[in-house]
Design an enzyme around this catalytic site. Structure first.
Site, PDB file in Angstrom:
ATOM      1  CD  GLU A 118      -2.594   1.213   2.659  1.00 34.88           C
ATOM      2  OE1 GLU A 118      -2.971   0.165   3.202  1.00 34.88           O
ATOM      3  OE2 GLU A 118      -2.828   2.341   3.151  1.00 34.88           O
ATOM      4  NE  ARG A 158      -0.541   8.142   5.320  1.00 30.39           N
ATOM      5  CZ  ARG A 158      -0.371   7.221   6.225  1.00 30.39           C
ATOM      6  NH1 ARG A 158       0.669   7.261   7.033  1.00 30.39           N
ATOM      7  NH2 ARG A 158      -1.217   6.242   6.329  1.00 30.39           N
ATOM      8  CE  LYS A 192      -5.944   2.360   7.199  1.00 30.46           C
ATOM      9  NZ  LYS A 192      -4.752   2.745   6.433  1.00 30.46           N
TER      10      LYS A 192
HETATM   11  C1  3PG Z   1      -2.053   3.950   8.269  1.00 35.20           C
HETATM   12  O1  3PG Z   1      -2.267   4.945   7.636  1.00 35.20           O
HETATM   13  O2  3PG Z   1      -2.498   2.889   7.875  1.00 35.20           O
HETATM   14  C2  3PG Z   1      -1.356   4.104   9.577  1.00 35.20           C
HETATM   15  O3  3PG Z   1      -0.718   5.320   9.652  1.00 35.20           O
HETATM   16  C3  3PG Z   1      -0.422   3.012   9.882  1.00 35.20           C
HETATM   17  O4  3PG Z   1      -0.248   3.018  11.237  1.00 35.20           O
HETATM   18  P1  3PG Z   1       1.098   2.495  11.904  1.00 35.20           P
HETATM   19  O5  3PG Z   1       2.141   3.517  11.583  1.00 35.20           O
HETATM   20  O6  3PG Z   1       0.793   2.425  13.372  1.00 35.20           O
HETATM   21  O7  3PG Z   1       1.400   1.145  11.314  1.00 35.20           O
END
Ligand code: 3PG
Length: 232
Positions: free
Chosen positions: A57, A61, A145
């Site tokens: 994924e 960002r 999700k």
């Molecule tokens: C996401 O966008 O899926 C999260 O920021 C991931 O979270 P994590 O950094 O705790 O894995």
């Protein structure tokens, strides 16, 4: 249809449309990638694929997201690349044009979900409450999700949601606070198809181009998934 291992098989598989739930579920753990530098995309994807995590994924960002997705599609056919943090119609369009084969969002926006459906782009919106899950189901979503997983109640919250929603057949992808120390608790729940997380691609390792460390983290995660599944 499981992910084929040869290039020809992959080409056929991409063209015949992969099934998002089956493919992400098959991988078990999805690295959530925040990439600043487009040139890192290909070696990063190779490290993850070599480590045993082929479903990626790439989050919108950063400005490099679309170019990173396109580079991975072009040069690492063994990877199955999706777009994450898809928050706008422009990003949805950019993700699909770049060759992403699925999309993920942290929240539920009916406009984006409908647009994805219109263009035949498999999409997994985010939910954190029963009301959002209800809306996602009304929009025809089959997988959501669960975000931010740990802060929103973790495995306990998902099990509580399932008390009311199990009959719908909904599948979850918890992300946010999931890591090697708690991912097994999530994957033990049959309705949890897979988990996402950034821990496999640490910011400093990516900045340093430390592909060996990233490959090791991916191998550790994929060994955990294989171990859990062989116990079933
Ligand atoms: C996401 O966008 O899926 C999260 O920021 C991931 O979270 P994590 O950094 O705790 O894995």
């Amino acid at each position: 249809m499981p992910i084929p291992e040869c290039r020809e098989g992959l080409r056929f598989w991409y063209n015949s449309r992969m099934d998002m739930i089956e493919t992400l579920g098959g991988a078990g753990i999805i690295p959530v990638i925040v990439i600043e530098n487009e040139a890192d995309a290909v070696p990063l994807a190779r490290a993850l694929v070599d480590g045993g995590l082929p479903v990626l994924e790439v989050t919108f960002r950063t400005k490099a997201a679309a170019a990173a997705i396109a580079a991975i599609r072009r040069e690492v056919p063994e990877a199955v690349v999706g777009a994450g943090t898809v928050l706008t119609l422009g990003q949805l369009h950019a993700a699909q044009s770049a060759g992403a084969v699925f999309g993920v969002a942290p929240g539920f926006d009916p406009l984006i979900v409908e647009a994805a459906k219109d263009v035949g782009f498999q999409f997994c919106p985010g939910v954190a409450t029963a009301s959002e899950l209800s809306q996602a189901l009304s929009s025809g979503c089959k997988m959501v999700k669960f975000f931010p997983a740990e802060a929103a109640g973790g495995v306990k919250m998902i099990k509580n949601l399932l008390g009311a929603f199990r009959f719908t057949g909904i599948k979850f992808m918890p992300t946010g606070g999931v890591n090697l120390s708690n991912v097994a608790d999530y994957l033990a729940v049959p309705e949890i198809a897979c988990c996402g997380g950034t821990w496999i691609v640490p910011r400093d390792a990516l900045a340093a181009g430390d592909w060996a460390s990233i490959k090791k983290l991916a191998a550790e995660a994929s060994a955990l998934v294989r171990g859990l599944r062989s116990e079933r």
